[in-house]
Enzyme design. Structure first.
Site, PDB file in Angstrom:
ATOM      1  N   ASP A  22       2.794  -1.959   2.337  1.00 28.60           N
ATOM      2  CA  ASP A  22       1.843  -3.064   2.105  1.00 28.60           C
ATOM      3  C   ASP A  22       2.071  -4.364   2.889  1.00 28.60           C
ATOM      4  OD1 ASP A  22       1.785  -1.214   0.067  1.00 28.60           O
ATOM      5  OD2 ASP A  22       2.009  -2.660  -1.543  1.00 28.60           O
ATOM      6  N   GLU A 204      -2.819  -1.209  -8.366  1.00 30.08           N
ATOM      7  CA  GLU A 204      -1.807  -1.937  -7.604  1.00 30.08           C
ATOM      8  C   GLU A 204      -2.479  -3.005  -6.741  1.00 30.08           C
ATOM      9  OE1 GLU A 204       1.595   1.414  -6.793  1.00 30.08           O
ATOM     10  OE2 GLU A 204      -0.033   1.431  -5.364  1.00 30.08           O
TER      11      GLU A 204
HETATM   12  C1  FRU Z   1       1.622  -0.195  -3.131  1.00 31.85           C
HETATM   13  C2  FRU Z   1       2.997  -0.351  -3.758  1.00 31.85           C
HETATM   14  C3  FRU Z   1       3.039  -1.600  -4.614  1.00 31.85           C
HETATM   15  C4  FRU Z   1       4.503  -1.919  -4.644  1.00 31.85           C
HETATM   16  C5  FRU Z   1       4.956  -1.519  -3.269  1.00 31.85           C
HETATM   17  C6  FRU Z   1       6.325  -0.935  -3.207  1.00 31.85           C
HETATM   18  O1  FRU Z   1       1.619   0.552  -1.964  1.00 31.85           O
HETATM   19  O2  FRU Z   1       3.311   0.794  -4.499  1.00 31.85           O
HETATM   20  O3  FRU Z   1       2.454  -1.444  -5.873  1.00 31.85           O
HETATM   21  O4  FRU Z   1       4.744  -3.270  -4.920  1.00 31.85           O
HETATM   22  O5  FRU Z   1       4.018  -0.561  -2.798  1.00 31.85           O
HETATM   23  O6  FRU Z   1       6.738  -0.749  -1.893  1.00 31.85           O
END
Ligand code: FRU
Length: 482
Positions: A22, A204
Site C-alpha cells: 500500500d 481495509e
Molecule cells: C492492505 C493491508 C492493510 C495493512 C497493510 C499491511 O493491503 O493489508 O490493511 O495495513 O496492508 O501491509
C-alpha cells in the site's frame, strides 16, 4: 531484450529493491509530493512492515528516500496517512515550523500470537524536516484496540467546520470514525457499513473526502476490500453521501467500484493538495502480489488520478482521470481523424514504439464493438475493448506473456459501461507492465498489470462489425525513472 529488469515500469513508482504494498501517508508539502509505502526491505515478499519513502515534484519522477519508519517494540508499521498540522494542534511544531504528522497502525506480532485479537492499534510520529526524519510520539498508541481483530489503516483529515481531525478507520467489516482536537486524544464518533456495500472480504484502507458537484458538497467514502473485488481479489469500492463531522450517511447502501481492473488496491488520496483530489493505488492484487515475476523488487503504484463526480441520468458516480502532470511526459505522436475500422488497422507510430510506453486517446462515432491489440514479436497480446452486447469494457491478459505464476492471473476482466453517450471516449495509458483504461471521462476505470516477454510495441485496432473512430491521438511517453 533479456535485461534483469525487463518488467520495470518506466513512469510508475516502484521501489529499487524488495517488497512494496500500500501507498501510505501521501501528502503534498512545500512543493513536494511525498509517498510513503508499506515496505519490507529484506525480501521480495511481504514481511515485517516499514514505511518506505519517495519524493516527487510531479508524481511521475520519483526519488526513493531512506526508510521513514521502522518497526519498534509496539509492532510493525502498517498502513496510514500523513497530514500537515498547519495550526500545530499537536504541539509538535517548532519555531513556526508546522509538523508533518503520520498516523499509522502498529501491528504487534507478539500480541497477535496470543490470539486475543488486540494486536492492532493506532500511533503517530512527526517530522520537522520535510519527512526526512521522524520521531514517534512517546504516548503511543494514541488509539488502543477496543477488541476488534482488524482495526487499522487510519486516514486522517482536517474537518474545518468543527475545527477537528477526523480519522476514518477500517474496523473489520465496517468503518469507524473518530475525532481529535490534537491528533493525540481520539473519541469515537460513529460507524458505517456493517449493512452496506460489498463484504466479500475484510475492509481495509479507507478514505473520506469532499468533492463539489453542481455547487454542492458530496462526501466520498472509499473502502478497499480484500478479497471480494469485482474481478477477484483486492479492489476499491466507494460510497457517496453526506458527512456532518460525526456521521457518514450514504445516498445508497450499494457498492460502486473505483476501478474494475484487478490491480488498483489500497488507493487513497494525497493530503494537502488544495482543491485537487489526487488518488494513487498499489498496482497489484493480494491474489498474486507475492508471486509476480519481477526482480529484484515487487510491485508498483498506479499513476496519480484526479477525482471528480459525474451524473448519468439520476445516478452520481466518482470519476478518475490521469492527473494532468502526465501531459508533460508526452513525446512525439500523431493525430488521426475519421478513421474507418473493420479489419485490423495498425496504430503504432511510424518506425514503431520500441518502449511500449504510450498514451492513446480516442473517440468513436458510435458505441459499437472494437478491440485494441497491444502486441510484440514474441506473440504476446493484450486485448482491450468494448463489447456492445454485454455493454462492457474488458481487458484480456490471458495471452499477455508470463501468466503461470498464479492460476487466476491470465484472465479476462470486464467492467460495465455506465455512460449513455452515443460515442465512446477513452484514454489508455501503457507502461512496460501495466495498462490503465479511463473510459467515458473516467466513469469506468480499469487497471491491469501484465508481464510481456518484450515490451508491447505493437498497437492495432479492429472491429468485427466496423466502427468509425472520429478522433485519435497517440503519444509515446517518456520514461521518468533514472
Ligand atoms: C492492505 C493491508 C492493510 C495493512 C497493510 C499491511 O493491503 O493489508 O490493511 O495495513 O496492508 O501491509
Amino acid at each position: 531484450q533479456e535485461t534483469p529488469e525487463k518488467y520495470r515500469p518506466q513512469f510508475h513508482f516502484s521501489p529499487k529493491a524488495n517488497w512494496m504494498n500500500d501507498p501510505n501517508g501521501m501528502v503534498y508539502h512545500n512543493g513536494t509530493y511525498h509517498l510513503f509505502f508499506q515496505y519490507y526491505p529484506e525480501d521480495k515478499v511481504w514481511g515485517p512492515m516499514h514505511w518506505g519513502h519517495a519524493t516527487s515534484k510531479d508524481m511521475l519522477h520519483w526519488k526513493e528516500q531512506p526508510i521513514a519508519l521502522y518497526p519498534d517494540s509496539l509492532g510493525y508499521i502498517f498502513s496510514g496517512s500523513a497530514v500537515v498540522d498547519v495550526n500545530n494542534t499537536s504541539g509538535f511544531g517548532k519555531d513556526d515550523k508546522a509538523p508533518l504528522v503520520a498516523i499509522f497502525t502498529h501491528h504487534n506480532p507478539v500480541i497477535e500470537k496470543q490470539k486475543t485479537g488486540l494486536h492492532e492499534y493506532q500511533s503517530i510520529a512527526y517530522s520537522l524536516d520535510d519527512g526526512k526524519s521522524w520521531t514517534k510520539y512517546s504516548g503511543n498508541p494514541v488509539l488502543p484496540n477496543p477488541g476488534i481483530t482488524d482495526f487499522r489503516d487510519p486516514k486522517v483529515s482536517w474537518y474545518e467546520p468543527q475545527k477537528k481531525w477526523i480519522m476514518t478507520l477500517a474496523a473489520k467489516d465496517r468503518i469507524a470514525f473518530y475525532s481529535s482536537p490534537d491528533l493525540k486524544k481520539w473519541s469515537k464518533e460513529s460507524e458505517f457499513g456493517a449493512d452496506a456495500g460489498a463484504h466479500g472480504g475484510v475492509w481495509e484502507c479507507p478514505d473520506l473526502l469532499p468533492l463539489t458537484h453542481d455547487g454542492k458538497q458530496v462526501w466520498v467514502l472509499i473502502v478497499n476490500i480484500n478479497p471480494g473485488g469485482p474481478n477477484k481479489g483486492s479492489a476499491g469500492q466507494y460510497f457517496l453521501g453526506d458527512f456532518d463531522g460525526k456521521t457518514f450517511t450514504a445516498h445508497s447502501k450499494e457498492t460502486k467500484w473505483l476501478d474494475w481492473g484487478a490491480d488498483n488496491y489500497a488507493a487513497v488520496t494525497f493530503s494537502n493538495t488544495g482543491n485537487r483530489t489526487l488518488l494513487m493505488g498499489w498496482m497489484s492484487n493480494w491474489q498474486y502480489a507475492n508471486q509476480v515475476p519481477t526482480d529484484p523488487w515487487r510491485s508498483a503504484n498506479t499513476i496519480s488520478r484526479e477525482l471528480g463526480l459525474k451524473t448519468v441520468g439520476s445516478e452520481l458516480y466518482l470519476t478518475s482521470v490521469p492527473a494532468k502532470e502526465l501531459d508533460a511526459i508526452e513525446m512525439e505522436g500523431y493525430t488521426k481523424k475519421n478513421l474507418s475500422v473493420k479489419a485490423p488497422v495498425d496504430l503504432a507510430p511510424k518506425g514503431g514504439n520500441a518502449s511500449g510506453l504510450f498514451r492513446l486517446d480516442l473517440k468513436t462515432a458510435t458505441a459499437d464493438d472494437f478491440e485494441l491489440v497491444l502486441s510484440n514479436k514474441a506473440g504476446n497480446e493484450l486485448l482491450i475493448g468494448y463489447d456492445k452486447a454485454a455493454n462492457q469494457y474488458y481487458i484480456d491478459r490471458s495471452r499477455s506473456g508470463k501468466t503461470d505464476f498464479e492460476k487466476g492471473f491470465g484472465q479476462k476482466h470486464t467492467a460495465p459501461r455506465f455512460s449513455k453517450d452515443s460515442k465512446i471516449a477513452l484514454t489508455l495509458v501503457a507502461d512496460v507492465a501495466s495498462v490503465e483504461l479511463f473510459a467515458d471521462g473516467g466513469l469506468t476505470v480499469m487497471t491491469d498489470i501484465f508481464f510481456a516477454d518484450t515490451p508491447l510495441s505493437g498497437l492495432g485496432i479492429k472491429s468485427a462489425k466496423g466502427i468509425k473512430v472520429e478522433e485519435l491521438q497517440y503519444n509515446a511517453l517518456k520514461p521518468s525513472i533514472e
